[in-house]
Design an enzyme around this catalytic site. Sequence first.
Site, PDB file in Angstrom:
ATOM      1  N   ILE A  74       0.821  -1.206   0.000  1.00 48.76           N
ATOM      2  CA  ILE A  74       0.000   0.000   0.000  1.00 48.76           C
ATOM      3  C   ILE A  74       0.857   1.260   0.000  1.00 48.76           C
ATOM      4  O   ILE A  74       0.331   2.363  -0.091  1.00 48.76           O
ATOM      5  CB  ILE A  74      -0.992   0.021   1.189  1.00 48.76           C
ATOM      6  CG1 ILE A  74      -0.255  -0.038   2.520  1.00 48.76           C
ATOM      7  CG2 ILE A  74      -2.006  -1.112   1.045  1.00 48.76           C
ATOM      8  CD1 ILE A  74      -1.144   0.198   3.733  1.00 48.76           C
ATOM      9  N   GLY A 124      12.555  -5.897   6.659  1.00 48.20           N
ATOM     10  CA  GLY A 124      11.760  -6.618   7.644  1.00 48.20           C
ATOM     11  C   GLY A 124      11.559  -5.937   8.970  1.00 48.20           C
ATOM     12  O   GLY A 124      11.147  -6.588   9.927  1.00 48.20           O
ATOM     13  N   HIS A 174      10.647  -7.330  -0.771  1.00 50.70           N
ATOM     14  CA  HIS A 174      10.110  -6.249  -1.595  1.00 50.70           C
ATOM     15  C   HIS A 174      10.656  -6.475  -3.003  1.00 50.70           C
ATOM     16  O   HIS A 174      11.877  -6.569  -3.182  1.00 50.70           O
ATOM     17  CB  HIS A 174      10.596  -4.883  -1.093  1.00 50.70           C
ATOM     18  CG  HIS A 174      10.091  -4.512   0.250  1.00 50.70           C
ATOM     19  ND1 HIS A 174       9.023  -3.651   0.426  1.00 50.70           N
ATOM     20  CD2 HIS A 174      10.500  -4.854   1.494  1.00 50.70           C
ATOM     21  CE1 HIS A 174       8.800  -3.484   1.709  1.00 50.70           C
ATOM     22  NE2 HIS A 174       9.683  -4.213   2.383  1.00 50.70           N
ATOM     23  N   HIS A 193       9.436 -11.001   4.415  1.00 45.66           N
ATOM     24  CA  HIS A 193       8.889 -10.556   3.136  1.00 45.66           C
ATOM     25  C   HIS A 193       9.994  -9.948   2.291  1.00 45.66           C
ATOM     26  O   HIS A 193      10.921  -9.330   2.806  1.00 45.66           O
ATOM     27  CB  HIS A 193       7.729  -9.571   3.316  1.00 45.66           C
ATOM     28  CG  HIS A 193       8.048  -8.358   4.130  1.00 45.66           C
ATOM     29  ND1 HIS A 193       8.205  -8.402   5.497  1.00 45.66           N
ATOM     30  CD2 HIS A 193       8.237  -7.076   3.768  1.00 45.66           C
ATOM     31  CE1 HIS A 193       8.469  -7.187   5.948  1.00 45.66           C
ATOM     32  NE2 HIS A 193       8.499  -6.359   4.911  1.00 45.66           N
TER      33      HIS A 193
END
Length: 149
Positions: free
Chosen positions: A30, A86, A95, A93
């Site tokens: 987002i 992180g 990016h 995760h």
Amino acid sequence: MSTVFTKIIDGEIPGRFVWADEACVAFATIAPITDGHVLVVPRDEVDQFTDADDALVAHLAVVARTVGRAQQSAFDSPRAAVLVAGFEVPHLHLHVLPAWDEASLRFDNARHDEPAEKLDAAAERVRQALRDAGHEANVPARLSSADLG
């Protein structure tokens, strides 16, 4: 306690999904640094990159490469970048984002006020590029988390 990423994967919080398989998902952030910026996230809650087993790290890297190639195609970027930090969510995760130069690959370049329509359109471009590259089996039927299974 579930992380925000687990809640997105489970459909408790909306997500813009571009990839799903048995081990991980990829969904649009987002707060994109560049258009098409997605996060590759394991379904299992692994706190950080260094805690993941070799097989998971390898799988996430392959998915990140596949998504990165789709981003390059969708956004005509010379590179796809992978960033691992992180700090913001305690759930591993990667990016993955289209990249034009190193200077732009900074988290302080993240845009926190992108309209939903722009985020949807960028995610759909990545989804279409993945389908065009033959990965339709891993592209959920809809952008939302409803079809993750």
